[in-house]
Design an enzyme around this catalytic site. Structure first.
Site, mmCIF file in Angstrom:
data_model
loop_
_atom_site.group_PDB
_atom_site.id
_atom_site.type_symbol
_atom_site.label_atom_id
_atom_site.label_comp_id
_atom_site.label_asym_id
_atom_site.label_seq_id
_atom_site.Cartn_x
_atom_site.Cartn_y
_atom_site.Cartn_z
ATOM 1 N N ASP A 26 87.629 23.568 30.796
ATOM 2 C CA ASP A 26 87.436 23.849 32.215
ATOM 3 C C ASP A 26 85.946 24.076 32.490
ATOM 4 O O ASP A 26 85.327 24.939 31.858
ATOM 5 C CB ASP A 26 88.253 25.096 32.589
ATOM 6 C CG ASP A 26 88.481 25.211 34.082
ATOM 7 O OD1 ASP A 26 87.699 24.637 34.850
ATOM 8 O OD2 ASP A 26 89.449 25.883 34.472
ATOM 9 N N ASP A 27 85.396 23.281 33.377
ATOM 10 C CA ASP A 27 83.992 23.481 33.810
ATOM 11 C C ASP A 27 82.954 23.306 32.699
ATOM 12 O O ASP A 27 81.863 23.878 32.773
ATOM 13 C CB ASP A 27 83.800 24.882 34.437
ATOM 14 C CG ASP A 27 84.379 24.974 35.844
ATOM 15 O OD1 ASP A 27 85.008 24.016 36.304
ATOM 16 O OD2 ASP A 27 84.172 26.028 36.478
ATOM 17 N N CYS A 43 88.508 21.499 40.176
ATOM 18 C CA CYS A 43 89.681 21.697 39.306
ATOM 19 C C CYS A 43 90.993 21.107 39.825
ATOM 20 O O CYS A 43 91.588 20.265 39.169
ATOM 21 C CB CYS A 43 89.913 23.176 39.057
ATOM 22 S SG CYS A 43 88.508 24.055 38.379
ATOM 23 N N LYS A 72 95.916 26.605 31.917
ATOM 24 C CA LYS A 72 95.775 26.717 33.385
ATOM 25 C C LYS A 72 96.484 25.575 34.123
ATOM 26 O O LYS A 72 96.246 24.418 33.826
ATOM 27 C CB LYS A 72 94.285 26.707 33.723
ATOM 28 C CG LYS A 72 93.942 26.412 35.175
ATOM 29 C CD LYS A 72 92.494 26.712 35.452
ATOM 30 C CE LYS A 72 91.949 25.884 36.595
ATOM 31 N NZ LYS A 72 90.535 26.213 36.889
ATOM 32 N N HIS A 90 97.072 25.467 38.067
ATOM 33 C CA HIS A 90 96.241 25.259 39.259
ATOM 34 C C HIS A 90 96.671 24.070 40.121
ATOM 35 O O HIS A 90 95.837 23.375 40.700
ATOM 36 C CB HIS A 90 94.755 25.120 38.868
ATOM 37 C CG HIS A 90 93.838 25.476 40.013
ATOM 38 N ND1 HIS A 90 92.494 25.232 40.006
ATOM 39 C CD2 HIS A 90 94.101 26.055 41.216
ATOM 40 C CE1 HIS A 90 91.959 25.630 41.142
ATOM 41 N NE2 HIS A 90 92.920 26.143 41.891
ATOM 42 N N HIS A 99 85.425 28.211 32.158
ATOM 43 C CA HIS A 99 85.317 28.581 33.576
ATOM 44 C C HIS A 99 84.804 30.024 33.673
ATOM 45 O O HIS A 99 85.029 30.812 32.758
ATOM 46 C CB HIS A 99 86.719 28.475 34.191
ATOM 47 C CG HIS A 99 86.753 28.424 35.684
ATOM 48 N ND1 HIS A 99 86.445 29.509 36.481
ATOM 49 C CD2 HIS A 99 87.073 27.413 36.533
ATOM 50 C CE1 HIS A 99 86.578 29.163 37.759
ATOM 51 N NE2 HIS A 99 86.959 27.892 37.818
ATOM 52 N N ASP A 105 87.427 19.065 32.886
ATOM 53 C CA ASP A 105 88.144 18.702 34.118
ATOM 54 C C ASP A 105 87.187 18.265 35.218
ATOM 55 O O ASP A 105 87.559 17.533 36.120
ATOM 56 C CB ASP A 105 89.023 19.861 34.607
ATOM 57 C CG ASP A 105 88.222 21.093 35.020
ATOM 58 O OD1 ASP A 105 87.073 21.273 34.558
ATOM 59 O OD2 ASP A 105 88.759 21.892 35.814
ATOM 60 N N ASN A 106 85.949 18.750 35.152
ATOM 61 C CA ASN A 106 84.911 18.351 36.116
ATOM 62 C C ASN A 106 83.574 18.696 35.488
ATOM 63 O O ASN A 106 83.530 19.260 34.386
ATOM 64 C CB ASN A 106 85.099 19.046 37.480
ATOM 65 C CG ASN A 106 85.425 20.529 37.392
ATOM 66 O OD1 ASN A 106 86.514 20.960 37.773
ATOM 67 N ND2 ASN A 106 84.497 21.316 36.865
ATOM 68 N N LYS A 120 79.239 20.727 39.286
ATOM 69 C CA LYS A 120 80.614 20.832 39.771
ATOM 70 C C LYS A 120 80.594 20.949 41.288
ATOM 71 O O LYS A 120 79.656 21.537 41.833
ATOM 72 C CB LYS A 120 81.260 22.091 39.177
ATOM 73 C CG LYS A 120 82.642 22.382 39.696
ATOM 74 C CD LYS A 120 83.192 23.691 39.176
ATOM 75 C CE LYS A 120 84.581 23.956 39.742
ATOM 76 N NZ LYS A 120 85.152 25.232 39.270
#
Ligand SMILES: *[C@@H]1O[C@H](CO)[C@@H](O)[C@H](O)[C@H]1NC(C)=O
Ligand SMILES: *[C@@H]1O[C@H](CO)[C@@H](O)[C@H](O)[C@H]1NC(C)=O
Ligand SMILES: *[C@@H]1O[C@H](CO)[C@@H](O)[C@H](O)[C@H]1NC(C)=O
Ligand SMILES: *[C@@H]1O[C@H](CO)[C@@H](O)[C@H](O)[C@H]1NC(C)=O
Ligand SMILES: *[C@@H]1O[C@H](CO)[C@@H](O)[C@H](O)[C@H]1NC(C)=O
Ligand SMILES: *[C@@H]1O[C@H](CO)[C@@H](O)[C@H](O)[C@H]1NC(C)=O
Length: 492
Positions: A43-44, A81, A135, A137, A222, A281-282, A299
């Site tokens: 994540d991130d 996300c 996660k 989301h 994240h 994810d990004n 992001k």
């Protein structure tokens, strides 16, 4: 190179035959011939938050896997996300789901559409055991939008965007579940360790007469910035900035977990028949001490720094260990059909935007994709398209839009962050040649009018199919007070 790849592909033919033509259990080995599929979603994580691009980052496991597998060097994701996870699970562009505008915030009554099967549902149908850790989301206002109702036979993790890594509290509500049950045994424990342990348990308990699909969507890295001190002390002393040091510790823990999980797969004898996708994810949020250097932006932006992911594929038995990178365009919507094809479910999936890259990943040959849409947001009035070497941005690609040099590289590169703010003066369209200018430093629209008009026509051709951003409300009934202090489904 091409010849080497081609001959390697020939050697793989017998294996391919087995993979594509048989969904049956191989009785001799007590194992299925369909590959196990593991998605490791960070994540991130930024473009240069990994050791294979930034030697200061302590990711020896990821570096080795990237080297032994294939770095996916033009692997694109959405800029935030929820849209990215929606695209991964559904194979559809967010602008075909009404999720192009924002992420799903706590208490909002929007969710991933349930009008079509998503990836875990498709793999379950093909005989897979399907497990999700981490996660979600993608909305939880009603049980029917939650992972165990969307094709996962087990779920261990949280529903919201973010939370404290130890208390698992977000916006005054506890958010941690084991399947449908609130799991308070997680309190006080760091999520990377929790997810690590659960993933290993799933692998160890897995009945190998079935193929395994494990979607391990780490909370790391994240925000909030939280890492066990031991990771910072052991791996990150050399990072000059205190916040960046913590980010580094989070990354080191992530890397160790990937080491543990892959070790478990080997111990169980599953690795030889496993395909692993690792991806962020990004892009990294630069305001939270991530780095996408030398790519532009962050992001939430449509710049390359927000959308071009750190990613690799690792599958020792079916990808050649070329120490090379896959330079073909991949969009995150492609994984659904790619993995369905890997699983023996045919080379296409109806009514989605992704295209299967499976054969090309195996052979290293030219990819099936010439273009993709970065996003199409009718509320902000911005959109972007990549076609071949060119990228056209319509409207404003958003802030932060500079080139952010992480503190540990400043000295080595003798460069500092250039943070430009262009929102007010953003031109209606900007054109970049990503082959010669991957850092998006030169808008070439004036000298490339024909390219501009062609790309604009392509971009506009997608507009009629846009599904307007889903209307969302904050629902008071979602308040954790109504659910014993937990974020819980049941308010839409
Ligand atoms: C990956 O992409 C970057 C940016 O476009 C490029 O500089 C690099 O040569 C590519 N290949 C590898 C192996 O990194
Ligand atoms: C990896 O495994 C070791 C040995 O079991 C364990 O001590 C460590 O906490 C694990 N790492 C993570 C990130 O969970
Ligand atoms: C695994 O599944 C097969 C087929 O359902 C079953 O026959 C076998 O007993 C199971 N093995 C274990 C250890 O549960
Ligand atoms: C892998 O490629 C990199 C970059 O091209 C090179 O520096 C390295 O020596 C190669 N490693 C091996 C084992 O071939
Ligand atoms: C670092 O960059 C500055 C400005 O770009 C330059 O004047 C200086 O000579 C450079 N220093 C080194 C050691 O290269
Ligand atoms: C959207 O932006 C484009 C330029 O990027 C502009 O031509 C168009 O008029 C804008 N549309 C609206 C509704 O503002």
């Amino acid at each position: 190179m091409t010849r080497a790849v081609a001959s390697a592909a020939l050697l793989l033919l017998p294996l391919l035959y087995v993979l594509h033509c048989s969904n049956n259990v191989d009785a001799a080995q007590g194992q299925t011939s369909q590959p196990n599929i593991v998605i490791l979603l960070a994540d991130d994580l930024g473009w240069s938050d990994v050791g294979w691009r930034n030697p200061f980052m302590p990711t020896p496991t990821l570096d080795k896997m990237a080297r032994e597998g294939m770095i996916l060097n033009q692997s694109y994701v959405q800029q935030t996300c929820s849209p990215s996870r929606a695209a991964l699970m559904s194979g559809r562009y967010p602008h075909h789901l009404g999720l192009q505008y924002n992420t799903i915030k706590s208490g909002w009554n929007i969710h991933l559409a349930d009008d079509q099967p998503i990836l875990p549902e498709a793999l379950k149908k093909l005989g897979y055991a399907t497990h999700m850790v981490g996660k979600w989301h993608l909305g939880f206002c009603n049980w029917r939008y939650t992972p165990t109702y969307r094709g996962f036979q087990s779920f261990y993790g949280y529903y919201n965007a973010a939370e404290d890594y130890y208390t698992h509290i977000e916006n005054n509500g506890y958010d941690f579940r084991d399947n449908d049950q609130v799991d308070k045994s997680a309190v006080g424990l760091y999520s990377t360790n929790l997810f690590n342990d659960r993933a290993i348990r799933i692998i160890n308990d897995h009945n190998t007469s079935q193929p395994l699909f494990l979607y391990l969507a780490y909370q790391a890295v994240h925000g909030p910035l939280q890492a066990p001190q031991e990771y910072i002390d052991r791996h990150c002393k050399h990072i000059p900035d205190n916040n960046r040091k913590i980010k580094c510790g989070m990354i080191a823990a992530l890397d160790e977990s990937v080491k543990n999980v892959t070790h478990a797969l080997k111990q169980r004898g599953l690795m030889d028949n496993t395909f692993i996708l690792f991806s962020s994810d990004n892009g990294g949020p630069v305001h939270e001490y991530a780095s996408n250097y030398p790519l532009r932006g962050s992001k939430i932006t449509l710049w390359e720094g927000g959308t071009r992911a750190a990613a690799f594929a690792y599958a020792p038995s079916f990808l050649q260990k070329t120490n090379s990178s896959y330079e073909e365009l991949i969009h995150i919507t492609d994984w659904y059909p790619t993995l369905v094809e890997a699983a023996g479910g045919g080379s296409s999936v109806a009514n989605i935007d992704g295209v299967s890259q499976w054969k090309n990943l195996l052979s290293g040959g030219p990819g099936p994709r010439q273009e993709f849409i970065y996003n199409m947001d009718e509320v902000r009035n911005d959109s972007a398209i990549r076609r071949g070497r060119y990228k056209l941005i319509q409207g404003y690609a958003r802030n932060p839009n500079g080139w952010f040099v992480p503190p540990e590289l400043e000295k080595a590169l003798n460069e500092t962050t250039v943070d430009i703010h262009g929102e007010k003066n953003s031109p209606p369209y900007s054109l970049y040649d990503l082959e010669t200018d991957p850092e998006e430093r030169h808008n070439i629209i004036d000298s490339h009018q024909t390219v501009f008009h062609n790309l604009k026509a392509r971009l506009d051709s997608y507009r009629p199919s846009l599904v307007p951003t889903k209307h969302y409300d904050y629902i008071r009934a979602s308040k954790p007070d109504n659910f014993n202090g937990n974020w819980s489904p049941g308010w839409c």
